[in-house]
Design an enzyme around this catalytic site. Structure first.
Site, PDB file in Angstrom:
ATOM      1  N   GLU A 196       0.885  -1.300   0.024  1.00  0.00           N
ATOM      2  CA  GLU A 196      -0.048  -0.115  -0.047  1.00  0.00           C
ATOM      3  C   GLU A 196       0.665   1.239   0.146  1.00  0.00           C
ATOM      4  O   GLU A 196       0.523   2.365  -0.475  1.00  0.00           O
ATOM      5  CB  GLU A 196      -0.953  -0.078   1.180  1.00  0.00           C
ATOM      6  CG  GLU A 196      -2.220   0.644   0.973  1.00  0.00           C
ATOM      7  CD  GLU A 196      -3.183   0.296   2.225  1.00  0.00           C
ATOM      8  OE1 GLU A 196      -2.774   0.363   3.523  1.00  0.00           O
ATOM      9  OE2 GLU A 196      -4.292   0.074   2.198  1.00  0.00           O
ATOM     10  N   HIS A 256       7.645 -26.991  -0.834  1.00  0.00           N
ATOM     11  CA  HIS A 256       6.943 -27.968  -1.390  1.00  0.00           C
ATOM     12  C   HIS A 256       5.816 -27.661  -2.250  1.00  0.00           C
ATOM     13  O   HIS A 256       4.648 -28.473  -2.659  1.00  0.00           O
ATOM     14  CB  HIS A 256       6.416 -29.115  -0.444  1.00  0.00           C
ATOM     15  CG  HIS A 256       7.519 -29.620   0.331  1.00  0.00           C
ATOM     16  ND1 HIS A 256       8.125 -30.801   0.168  1.00  0.00           N
ATOM     17  CD2 HIS A 256       8.566 -29.018   1.339  1.00  0.00           C
ATOM     18  CE1 HIS A 256       9.148 -30.923   0.818  1.00  0.00           C
ATOM     19  NE2 HIS A 256       9.250 -30.056   1.767  1.00  0.00           N
ATOM     20  N   LYS A 289     -14.665   1.127  -4.007  1.00  0.00           N
ATOM     21  CA  LYS A 289     -15.242   1.558  -2.866  1.00  0.00           C
ATOM     22  C   LYS A 289     -16.547   2.423  -3.634  1.00  0.00           C
ATOM     23  O   LYS A 289     -17.611   2.307  -3.503  1.00  0.00           O
ATOM     24  CB  LYS A 289     -14.701   2.503  -1.761  1.00  0.00           C
ATOM     25  CG  LYS A 289     -14.036   1.540  -0.848  1.00  0.00           C
ATOM     26  CD  LYS A 289     -13.693   2.608   0.304  1.00  0.00           C
ATOM     27  CE  LYS A 289     -12.818   1.951   1.056  1.00  0.00           C
ATOM     28  NZ  LYS A 289     -12.001   2.493   2.358  1.00  0.00           N
TER      29      LYS A 289
END
Lengths: 441, 441
Positions: A284, A305, A419
């Site tokens: 951010e 793995h 948003k």
């Protein structure tokens, strides 16, 4: 070793030591921007001096409220998202046992997403528990925590009555304004303040992080002592000896050479959320203006793995930063079965931590040989003190790194885009035009 | 909608529809390689027909053994790593409740890393529980599960005696050879077979995944039915209408245009380990020869408040694949408080799932507008049937994608590098020369 140790000795041929010298003037310029608080976003530099600014009385009040909640309830539900969630969770997972928290309250999380199944199952789970709540939001109108708090407040008031619920709800929010501040005043909830000059992802050492961390039974005084000593250390050290500046400089050098992606590798599953916190901090802070190193995290040896093949031999766009603990703390020994069915006979009687450590060393060498520069950050032990130090280290390194990259490391303008769309699609009053436009698409 | 729906309508301007047509001959060549089993690594194509190959009697035996374990124990410890761990965990987290598994056994994991603190805490936690174990390893000599099994076998034999432990241990391993096979024969453990022609990351629908999944109370018959119908569907469909081939083709097209990294975004925290499984599948299959898309995963909406800024506006190296569920299943409603303190009044009485869905739609549009191509994979519901379908879809898409990229999607030569170093550093007999060499570095 009684310090955080930053080791760039395995950065490989992509890093030449003169490059650090060559960046010295830029690093000094960044240092001045932090010191004189005149760089972009400098109104959000409150975290820089915070460890020495936090008053002892306030720290004691956090401690006291945490004890009060411990006395009242088994489970603390922490309602928050992003910077109001990840720091506390990182510390709590690092510093409490994996199975059942014998040190303090059980901590559960809500308001960190919008999944109804989870919320429904959480509410059912809480039905027969004694519950307390810490709701954390600067504005009080962030959708995820606001929805979760509506649901949990209703449950608490049904369960304990209005005044019983009041005793069990603690609010962490703005000092003066906002929906949650108003509600806290109206209901008379105990309240802690999110400082105005500290953004979410830099707030773990404020009450945002400290109250849940204390409720989980972690020594927040030790954590702040670690942060204070880090503050002093990284302020005073000569710039090229300073681990914050070296880490920031090297990640920028590697990025300029085409490494697009940094993987943070840890060797303890308790460090998973440190990785999540770190991804928010760096992602951010730097991911803007079409720039920034892409941050990813790996849990070792689990991910050797799965993602191990990629790191060893995929696109050469990666560098790796390992976060390590010098003293693993436990002395669980590999049993001697008297046989060698599984080919582990040569390890019988040795500590599991030794094998983990050798896996780390072997991995660092293999990855470096494969063309992945490896940086190592080692703390002496997994403790509240060193977690506080580590948080501060990463925050300062992130600020330096962002300024070196040429961005404002303290804003996040890009989070508004989805948003605005979401509010419009949900029919929020005032966004009718955008709604029509989006629905036509 | 009663099918898996692959939607590339939001891939944005980086994808032109003629590009899929232009790749048709390559896709047909890949299709032939899978059909005629003559491509690189084709000795590991057993998973391709597996859903129709798995015998009903074997599926019934898995079910029966799972019921036997459920009757004997509260907790099943699944010991495995990589492909012997992630598939089972993905399915179990998706399909059992977040708090307490009321559907079947509690499942805990071991042998998936080398952290001694975790193992010590797990052993303490198991002390007062009734415990069963499923140890999963092709060779039986993989370090992580072998160490965990030494410790847990010792605990089981102390707790239940040799013959009591025998009843509670189930082994999933090679049909004929290897340390674990030998031990199982010697001890008389119930045993399931890992097929020779199916590699770890393609093994979730074999006993490797199915036994723990069944023990957790999930309907493995439905899961295999979903996989069988996926097998038929993705075999028969015309290549450009086939979701596996379209997904594989588009990710390759985007990669060829400079998108280095794919983020898999899910909107339900229960999908976290689907992301981990997917990262192994694609990362290990494609990350070789200095190639391969870097796979990362995001949990929404949590990560919109951390990595969201980066995805919206960081380096434009990303494309995003969303895994969605059409029917969210729950109907938890946002309470009407009669007030609008938190600005959520316009949402009162609406389901939480609606907000989650609108967040997804708003995010997809915002990311596409920001220059991140968005692909969507939607299953009708979160169920065993559709999870089986989804597993098969991703495995086939991965094989196609790897062949398109020009790699062997079934090997993992890079994972040996760190292991050789680790064994040498631990002083494993036979690696003395490498040990000296590494210690000199």
């Amino acid at each position: 070793m009684e310090q955080l140790f930053f080791d760039d000795g395995m950065a490989g041929s992509l890093l030449r030591q003169h490059e650090l010298e060559d960046l010295k003037a830029q690093l000094e310029a960044v240092d001045r921007m932090l010191d004189e608080k005149d760089g972009p976003g400098s109104e959000f530099l409150g975290w820089l001096d915070w460890p020495t600014q936090l008053e002892t009385t306030e720290l004691k009040r956090i401690h006291k409220v945490a004890e009060h909640l411990q006395g009242l309830a088994d489970v603390l539900v922490v309602i928050g998202i992003g910077g109001s969630y990840l720091g506390a969770r990182a510390a709590i997972e690092m510093l409490t046992p994996a199975f059942g928290n014998s040190k303090g309250m059980e901590i559960q999380y809500a308001g960190h997403h919008l999944n109804g199944d989870y919320l429904k199952e959480l509410l059912a789970y809480l039905e027969n528990k004694q519950v307390a709540v810490n709701v954390i939001s600067k504005s009080g109108t962030t959708t995820e925590p606001a929805i979760a708090f509506r649901l949990i407040k209703e449950m608490m008031e049904r369960k304990y009555g209005k005044s019983g619920a009041k005793e069990r709800v603690v609010v962490t929010t703005d000092s003066a304004r906002g929906a949650l501040k108003n509600l806290a005043d109206k209901e008379g909830y105990e309240t802690f303040v999110i400082p105005d000059d500290i953004g979410g992802r830099y707030s773990v050492l404020t009450p945002v992080g400290l109250l849940p961390i204390a409720a989980a039974g972690i020594d927040i005084e030790a954590m702040m002592r670690g942060a204070r000593e880090a503050q002093a250390l990284y302020l005073d050290q000569p710039i090229l000896d300073n681990a914050c500046y070296r880490y920031a400089a090297i990640r920028n050098i590697l990025h300029r050479k085409g490494k697009t992606t940094e993987v943070l590798a840890t060797f303890d599953p308790a460090f998973q959320y440190l990785g999540e916190w770190w991804k928010q901090l760096f992602g951010e802070s730097e991911g803007k203006d079409h720039m920034g190193i892409f941050p990813a995290s790996l849990q070792m040896t689990t991910d050797l793995h799965s993602m191990g093949q990629y790191v060893q031999d995929g696109q050469r766009i990666l560098f790796e930063t390992m976060v390590l603990v010098a003293d693993n703390g436990q002395e669980l020994l590999i049993p001697d079965t008297g046989e060698d069915d599984d080919g582990l006979g040569y390890l019988a009687g040795k500590p599991v931590s030794l094998v983990n450590h050798k896996a780390m060393e072997g991995t660092a060498m293999a990855h470096m040989d494969g063309g992945v520069p490896v940086l190592k950050i080692t703390i002496p032990e997994k403790s509240a003190y060193w977690t506080g130090h580590l948080f501060y280290f990463f925050m300062k390194a992130c600020a330096v790194s962002g300024y070196l990259l040429g961005v404002n490391p303290f804003n996040q303008p890009g989070v508004e885009a989805y948003k605005a769309n979401m509010f419009a699609l949900l029919g929020k009053p005032g966004s009718e035009t955008l709604k029509e436009e989006l629905e036509r698409r």
